[in-house]
Write a protein that holds these residues in place. Structure first.
Motif, PDB file in Angstrom:
ATOM      1  N   GLY A  91       0.807  -1.214   0.000  1.00 29.25           N
ATOM      2  CA  GLY A  91       0.000   0.000   0.000  1.00 29.25           C
ATOM      3  C   GLY A  91       0.837   1.259   0.000  1.00 29.25           C
ATOM      4  N   SER A 301      -6.354  -4.321   7.660  1.00 28.14           N
ATOM      5  CA  SER A 301      -5.849  -4.350   6.294  1.00 28.14           C
ATOM      6  C   SER A 301      -4.503  -3.635   6.268  1.00 28.14           C
ATOM      7  CB  SER A 301      -6.825  -3.660   5.339  1.00 28.14           C
ATOM      8  OG  SER A 301      -6.215  -3.472   4.068  1.00 28.14           O
ATOM      9  N   GLU A 303      -2.503  -3.390   3.793  1.00 31.43           N
ATOM     10  CA  GLU A 303      -2.345  -2.610   2.565  1.00 31.43           C
ATOM     11  C   GLU A 303      -2.963  -1.220   2.727  1.00 31.43           C
ATOM     12  OE1 GLU A 303      -3.778  -2.841  -2.077  1.00 31.43           O
ATOM     13  OE2 GLU A 303      -2.950  -4.657  -1.142  1.00 31.43           O
ATOM     14  N   ASP A 304      -4.156  -1.163   3.312  1.00 32.08           N
ATOM     15  CA  ASP A 304      -4.779   0.142   3.557  1.00 32.08           C
ATOM     16  C   ASP A 304      -3.981   0.944   4.578  1.00 32.08           C
ATOM     17  OD1 ASP A 304      -6.782  -0.466   1.789  1.00 32.08           O
ATOM     18  OD2 ASP A 304      -8.251  -1.049   3.314  1.00 32.08           O
ATOM     19  N   TYR A 305      -3.450   0.241   5.569  1.00 33.50           N
ATOM     20  CA  TYR A 305      -2.610   0.883   6.579  1.00 33.50           C
ATOM     21  C   TYR A 305      -1.381   1.513   5.915  1.00 33.50           C
ATOM     22  CZ  TYR A 305      -0.285   1.169  11.215  1.00 33.50           C
ATOM     23  OH  TYR A 305       0.334   1.591  12.369  1.00 33.50           O
ATOM     24  N   LYS A 307      -1.178   2.443   2.755  1.00 33.04           N
ATOM     25  CA  LYS A 307      -1.614   3.583   1.948  1.00 33.04           C
ATOM     26  C   LYS A 307      -1.740   4.838   2.807  1.00 33.04           C
ATOM     27  CE  LYS A 307      -4.169   0.961  -1.564  1.00 33.04           C
ATOM     28  NZ  LYS A 307      -5.519   0.639  -2.103  1.00 33.04           N
ATOM     29  N   ARG A 308      -2.305   4.674   3.991  1.00 31.85           N
ATOM     30  CA  ARG A 308      -2.446   5.846   4.861  1.00 31.85           C
ATOM     31  C   ARG A 308      -1.083   6.358   5.294  1.00 31.85           C
ATOM     32  NH1 ARG A 308      -4.078  10.248   5.136  1.00 31.85           N
ATOM     33  NH2 ARG A 308      -4.729  11.188   7.093  1.00 31.85           N
ATOM     34  N   GLU A 311       0.251   8.479   2.575  1.00 32.38           N
ATOM     35  CA  GLU A 311      -0.365   9.805   2.529  1.00 32.38           C
ATOM     36  C   GLU A 311       0.245  10.742   3.564  1.00 32.38           C
ATOM     37  OE1 GLU A 311      -4.718   8.099   1.029  1.00 32.38           O
ATOM     38  OE2 GLU A 311      -4.441   8.778   3.103  1.00 32.38           O
ATOM     39  N   TRP A 331      -5.040   3.430  14.348  1.00 27.03           N
ATOM     40  CA  TRP A 331      -5.909   2.586  13.534  1.00 27.03           C
ATOM     41  C   TRP A 331      -6.496   1.471  14.381  1.00 27.03           C
ATOM     42  CZ3 TRP A 331      -6.184   1.199   7.897  1.00 27.03           C
ATOM     43  CH2 TRP A 331      -6.168   2.351   7.113  1.00 27.03           C
TER      44      TRP A 331
END
Length: 360
Positions: A91, A301, A303-305, A307-308, A311, A331
């Motif tokens: 991610g 997740s 992958e989402d972690y 991605k954040r 960012e 999270w």
């Protein structure tokens, strides 16, 4: 934490009785500094062995096109097959790629000083920004990066400087674990955690203690067991539990991989997790997938972690984000039920005693 050998710009400025900005402009041959001042500064720099911090200038200009993730290799998660960082990096890299940034992994082995490792990496200006993991409550790496004005984000809280960080909800998972076990009728609940001084362990212990106190359950500190983050640490945990004169009926694991050694040693003693002792792990980890009984744990997740995390890194690299504290986020994680905590003292009277199990 300082560089090895020579002096920095702060010491050079103090020696000359000038401001740091004046010395910096002189070393960079800026027109607003007189030729005489430039010559004086350069002579002093050569005499004193001044080592310019090219990294600060390089990172601010963002010329490497790289973000470095500094990761420890001496944990069960890495030694037994990496399932955390690589999933997170999927991610993270996706977000960095939107700004044409590459991701570099910088592994830190057990024989390496992590503080000096980071100093060396920054001085070699290998990246535009750094992500540091395994943060400690007092973390010199955080102070070093903040002092150098190097863009960075930490995986986990820690350090005294205000900075951007992203953290899993260790305290919340500990609280949910204790709540779950209390609802099943357990009151003698042990906690097993990493024996290193890292922030995640501190958060986990705080959540465990707070939740027991909220339910007026006495906190028995002998039930807080610190062991190495490894399967061998899990076996050590089992030995502690088996030797207790009054055994807990449940144990919460701040590192789920402790279950590997814990299960094996308990089975040798005739004690079955889920039947004689309730066990709750931290993260749903593929390494633990084939444990029997299945380990109740918590999932996120990665992958989402990642991605954040990406960012937040981009925020720190943006002109508006530099020099700012940045985002600080926790999270949450959701329970992934297994069979390892199916034992309830309300419905069965199986207790561990010494090195054997007495089933009544």
């Amino acid at each position: 934490m300082g560089r090895k050998g020579g002096i920095g710009i702060r010491e050079l400025a103090a020696e000359l009785g000038m401001s740091i900005s004046t010395v910096s402009r002189a070393m960079n041959s800026r027109a607003e500094v007189s030729a005489e001042t430039r010559a004086r500064v350069r002579a002093a720099a050569e005499r004193l062995g001044y080592q310019p911090n090219h990294s600060g200038r390089t990172l601010r200009r963002g010329i490497t096109g790289t973000v470095a993730l500094v990761m420890q290799t001496n944990t069960a998660r890495t030694e037994m097959g990496e399932t955390f960082y690589f999933s997170l990096c999927n991610g993270l890299q996706q977000v960095l790629a939107t700004q044409s940034l590459d991701l570099m992994l910088l592994p830190v082995g057990p024989s390496t000083d992590p503080d000096q490792f980071l100093v060396n990496a920054v001085d070699r200006h290998v990246a535009d920004a750094f992500i540091i993991s395994n943060t400690r409550p007092a973390d010199r790496r955080v102070e070093f990066l903040a002092e150098r004005a190097v863009p960075f984000v930490t995986l986990g809280r820690g350090g005294t400087a205000e900075h951007a960080w992203l953290d899993l909800d260790f305290e919340g998972v500990a609280a949910q674990s204790v709540e779950r076990l209390l609802a099943l009728g357990h009151e003698r609940i042990a906690l097993a955690s990493d024996d290193r001084d890292i922030n995640s362990t501190s958060e986990f212990i705080h959540g465990y203690r707070r939740t027991l106190a909220e339910h007026d359950v006495p906190v028995e500190h002998t039930w807080e067991i610190r062991v190495p983050d490894s399967p061998e640490g899990g076996a050590m945990l089992a030995e502690h539990l088996l030797e207790m004169p009054v055994c807990p009926t449940a144990v919460v694991l701040a590192q789920e991989t402790l279950a590997l050694g814990l299960y094996r040693r308990l089975h040798r003693a005739g004690v079955r997790p889920g039947r004689d002792l309730a066990v709750v792990g931290f993260r749903k980890n593929p390494v633990c997938e084939y444990l029997e009984p299945s380990l109740t744990s918590f999932e996120v997740s990665l992958e989402d972690y990642g991605k954040r995390l990406g960012e937040i890194v981009l925020d720190q690299l943006s002109p508006s984000g530099r020099g700012e504290c940045g985002r600080q986020e926790v999270w949450s994680m959701a329970v992934a039920p297994g069979d390892s905590d199916s034992y309830s003292p309300r419905t069965t009277r199986r207790l561990m005693s010494g090195s054997t199990t007495a089933a009544r």
